[in-house]
Design a protein around this motif. Structure first.
Motif, PDB file in Angstrom:
ATOM      1  N   PHE A  39       0.826  -1.200   0.000  1.00 15.39           N
ATOM      2  CA  PHE A  39       0.000   0.000   0.000  1.00 15.39           C
ATOM      3  C   PHE A  39       0.869   1.262   0.000  1.00 15.39           C
ATOM      4  O   PHE A  39       0.626   2.204  -0.740  1.00 15.39           O
ATOM      5  CB  PHE A  39      -0.945   0.018   1.207  1.00 15.39           C
ATOM      6  N   PHE A  40       1.891   1.271   0.872  1.00 15.37           N
ATOM      7  CA  PHE A  40       2.743   2.457   1.046  1.00 15.37           C
ATOM      8  C   PHE A  40       3.368   2.913  -0.270  1.00 15.37           C
ATOM      9  O   PHE A  40       3.494   4.108  -0.521  1.00 15.37           O
ATOM     10  CB  PHE A  40       3.864   2.173   2.052  1.00 15.37           C
ATOM     11  N   LYS A  41       3.772   1.969  -1.106  1.00 11.62           N
ATOM     12  CA  LYS A  41       4.501   2.326  -2.340  1.00 11.62           C
ATOM     13  C   LYS A  41       3.628   3.117  -3.321  1.00 11.62           C
ATOM     14  O   LYS A  41       4.138   3.818  -4.187  1.00 11.62           O
ATOM     15  CB  LYS A  41       5.070   1.083  -3.013  1.00 11.62           C
ATOM     16  N   ASP A  42       2.304   3.019  -3.165  1.00 10.79           N
ATOM     17  CA  ASP A  42       1.391   3.709  -4.084  1.00 10.79           C
ATOM     18  C   ASP A  42       0.894   5.057  -3.569  1.00 10.79           C
ATOM     19  O   ASP A  42       0.101   5.722  -4.234  1.00 10.79           O
ATOM     20  CB  ASP A  42       0.189   2.812  -4.402  1.00 10.79           C
ATOM     21  N   TYR A  43       1.334   5.449  -2.392  1.00  5.36           N
ATOM     22  CA  TYR A  43       0.865   6.711  -1.823  1.00  5.36           C
ATOM     23  C   TYR A  43       1.353   7.899  -2.648  1.00  5.36           C
ATOM     24  O   TYR A  43       2.510   7.952  -3.070  1.00  5.36           O
ATOM     25  CB  TYR A  43       1.374   6.906  -0.393  1.00  5.36           C
ATOM     26  N   ILE A 113      11.952  19.070   6.270  1.00  6.71           N
ATOM     27  CA  ILE A 113      11.310  17.843   5.796  1.00  6.71           C
ATOM     28  C   ILE A 113      11.756  16.662   6.654  1.00  6.71           C
ATOM     29  O   ILE A 113      10.933  15.822   7.043  1.00  6.71           O
ATOM     30  CB  ILE A 113      11.608  17.598   4.300  1.00  6.71           C
ATOM     31  N   ASN A 114      13.026  16.609   6.978  1.00  9.62           N
ATOM     32  CA  ASN A 114      13.525  15.504   7.808  1.00  9.62           C
ATOM     33  C   ASN A 114      12.960  15.550   9.221  1.00  9.62           C
ATOM     34  O   ASN A 114      12.699  14.510   9.822  1.00  9.62           O
ATOM     35  CB  ASN A 114      15.048  15.480   7.816  1.00  9.62           C
ATOM     36  N   LEU A 116       9.978  16.672   9.985  1.00  8.23           N
ATOM     37  CA  LEU A 116       8.606  16.182   9.830  1.00  8.23           C
ATOM     38  C   LEU A 116       8.595  14.677   9.530  1.00  8.23           C
ATOM     39  O   LEU A 116       7.680  13.961   9.956  1.00  8.23           O
ATOM     40  CB  LEU A 116       7.869  16.971   8.753  1.00  8.23           C
ATOM     41  N   ARG A 117       9.598  14.191   8.809  1.00  5.88           N
ATOM     42  CA  ARG A 117       9.738  12.756   8.541  1.00  5.88           C
ATOM     43  C   ARG A 117       9.815  11.983   9.859  1.00  5.88           C
ATOM     44  O   ARG A 117       9.157  10.959  10.035  1.00  5.88           O
ATOM     45  CB  ARG A 117      10.984  12.497   7.700  1.00  5.88           C
ATOM     46  N   THR A 118      10.599  12.495  10.794  1.00  9.32           N
ATOM     47  CA  THR A 118      10.731  11.856  12.103  1.00  9.32           C
ATOM     48  C   THR A 118       9.396  11.846  12.836  1.00  9.32           C
ATOM     49  O   THR A 118       9.021  10.843  13.442  1.00  9.32           O
ATOM     50  CB  THR A 118      11.803  12.576  12.944  1.00  9.32           C
ATOM     51  N   HIS A 119       8.674  12.954  12.768  1.00 10.45           N
ATOM     52  CA  HIS A 119       7.363  13.028  13.414  1.00 10.45           C
ATOM     53  C   HIS A 119       6.409  11.984  12.817  1.00 10.45           C
ATOM     54  O   HIS A 119       5.684  11.296  13.550  1.00 10.45           O
ATOM     55  CB  HIS A 119       6.774  14.434  13.278  1.00 10.45           C
ATOM     56  N   ILE A 120       6.406  11.850  11.502  1.00 11.80           N
ATOM     57  CA  ILE A 120       5.546  10.881  10.829  1.00 11.80           C
ATOM     58  C   ILE A 120       5.912   9.458  11.261  1.00 11.80           C
ATOM     59  O   ILE A 120       5.036   8.643  11.574  1.00 11.80           O
ATOM     60  CB  ILE A 120       5.636  11.038   9.294  1.00 11.80           C
ATOM     61  N   LEU A 121       7.180   9.169  11.308  1.00  9.79           N
ATOM     62  CA  LEU A 121       7.657   7.850  11.720  1.00  9.79           C
ATOM     63  C   LEU A 121       7.213   7.530  13.150  1.00  9.79           C
ATOM     64  O   LEU A 121       6.716   6.439  13.431  1.00  9.79           O
ATOM     65  CB  LEU A 121       9.176   7.792  11.601  1.00  9.79           C
ATOM     66  N   GLN A 122       7.358   8.493  14.039  1.00 12.61           N
ATOM     67  CA  GLN A 122       6.958   8.280  15.431  1.00 12.61           C
ATOM     68  C   GLN A 122       5.436   8.147  15.572  1.00 12.61           C
ATOM     69  O   GLN A 122       4.951   7.321  16.333  1.00 12.61           O
ATOM     70  CB  GLN A 122       7.453   9.428  16.303  1.00 12.61           C
ATOM     71  N   THR A 123       4.698   8.947  14.836  1.00 13.83           N
ATOM     72  CA  THR A 123       3.236   8.919  14.911  1.00 13.83           C
ATOM     73  C   THR A 123       2.684   7.575  14.445  1.00 13.83           C
ATOM     74  O   THR A 123       1.744   7.043  15.030  1.00 13.83           O
ATOM     75  CB  THR A 123       2.638  10.061  14.064  1.00 13.83           C
ATOM     76  N   ASP A 133       7.770   5.243   6.862  1.00  8.77           N
ATOM     77  CA  ASP A 133       8.975   6.049   6.695  1.00  8.77           C
ATOM     78  C   ASP A 133       8.880   6.784   5.361  1.00  8.77           C
ATOM     79  O   ASP A 133       8.883   6.150   4.296  1.00  8.77           O
ATOM     80  CB  ASP A 133      10.216   5.156   6.736  1.00  8.77           C
ATOM     81  N   LEU A 134       8.747   8.101   5.437  1.00  9.14           N
ATOM     82  CA  LEU A 134       8.683   8.918   4.224  1.00  9.14           C
ATOM     83  C   LEU A 134       9.901   8.605   3.365  1.00  9.14           C
ATOM     84  O   LEU A 134      11.036   8.672   3.844  1.00  9.14           O
ATOM     85  CB  LEU A 134       8.670  10.405   4.609  1.00  9.14           C
ATOM     86  N   PRO A 135       9.695   8.236   2.101  1.00  9.26           N
ATOM     87  CA  PRO A 135      10.845   7.896   1.252  1.00  9.26           C
ATOM     88  C   PRO A 135      11.721   9.126   0.978  1.00  9.26           C
ATOM     89  O   PRO A 135      11.280  10.263   1.166  1.00  9.26           O
ATOM     90  CB  PRO A 135      10.202   7.367  -0.031  1.00  9.26           C
ATOM     91  N   PRO A 136      12.949   8.905   0.528  1.00  9.11           N
ATOM     92  CA  PRO A 136      13.806  10.035   0.169  1.00  9.11           C
ATOM     93  C   PRO A 136      13.118  10.913  -0.880  1.00  9.11           C
ATOM     94  O   PRO A 136      12.460  10.416  -1.787  1.00  9.11           O
ATOM     95  CB  PRO A 136      15.058   9.376  -0.412  1.00  9.11           C
ATOM     96  N   ILE A 137      13.280  12.215  -0.712  1.00  7.23           N
ATOM     97  CA  ILE A 137      12.620  13.193  -1.579  1.00  7.23           C
ATOM     98  C   ILE A 137      13.668  13.926  -2.418  1.00  7.23           C
ATOM     99  O   ILE A 137      14.721  14.319  -1.912  1.00  7.23           O
ATOM    100  CB  ILE A 137      11.842  14.225  -0.718  1.00  7.23           C
ATOM    101  N   ASP A 138      13.366  14.125  -3.687  1.00  4.78           N
ATOM    102  CA  ASP A 138      14.234  14.883  -4.588  1.00  4.78           C
ATOM    103  C   ASP A 138      13.960  16.373  -4.363  1.00  4.78           C
ATOM    104  O   ASP A 138      13.018  16.935  -4.927  1.00  4.78           O
ATOM    105  CB  ASP A 138      13.954  14.473  -6.030  1.00  4.78           C
TER     106      ASP A 138
END
Length: 150
Positions: A39-43, A113-114, A116-123, A133-138
């Motif tokens: 599911f995550f890969k299609d977000y 962004i990083n 907020l990435r940590t916040h998302i991971l913890q939440t 885990d938010l994937p790496p962003i360009d």
């Protein structure tokens, strides 16, 4: 190697908004075990940001990250977070204008962004599908898209 401290310093961070929702998968009981990564890969990940000067050497970065928030939701997680950071570039640092611009734009936005990435991971870490885990962003592509919108 000894790390050199950056002339960019982070003065303050504020989490402005955080919304998290579990979206129940629509699977038949006889199906095999659910793999959250499927599911995550299609977000769809939507990131927006804004940079504003707040003083001669200080500036504020606002960043919003929306994950799986379109009208048609994919099972798993629906996440929306917003944060702001206040940064300062040392006026005493001997930097070219291009280096200062790079710190002000790419580095500061990437740092936020990083955070907020940590916040998302913890939440999401204690939720049904486990941590997201938010994937790496360009970052460069984000800036290209932003300049095309402005």
């Amino acid at each position: 190697m000894k790390a050199k401290v950056s002339p960019l310093s982070w003065l303050n961070f504020a989490l402005l908004q955080s919304n998290f929702q579990f979206v129940q998968p629509q699977v038949k009981p006889k199906k095999k075990k659910i793999n959250p990564a499927d599911f995550f890969k299609d977000y769809i990940i939507d990131i927006d940001f804004d940079i504003q000067d707040t003083g001669s050497d200080e500036f504020q970065v606002f960043t919003k990250i929306d994950i799986n928030t379109d009208e048609i939701l994919i099972a798993g997680y629906k996440i929306s977070v917003e944060g702001a950071g206040v940064f300062r570039i040392s006026p005493d640092a001997a930097l070219t204008e291009a280096h200062r611009d790079n710190l002000r734009n790419y580095s500061a936005v990437n740092l936020l962004i990083n955070r907020l990435r940590t916040h998302i991971l913890q939440t999401t870490s204690l939720s049904v599908f486990g941590p997201y885990d938010l994937p790496p962003i360009d970052i460069t592509d984000l800036f290209v898209q932003k300049s095309e919108r402005v």
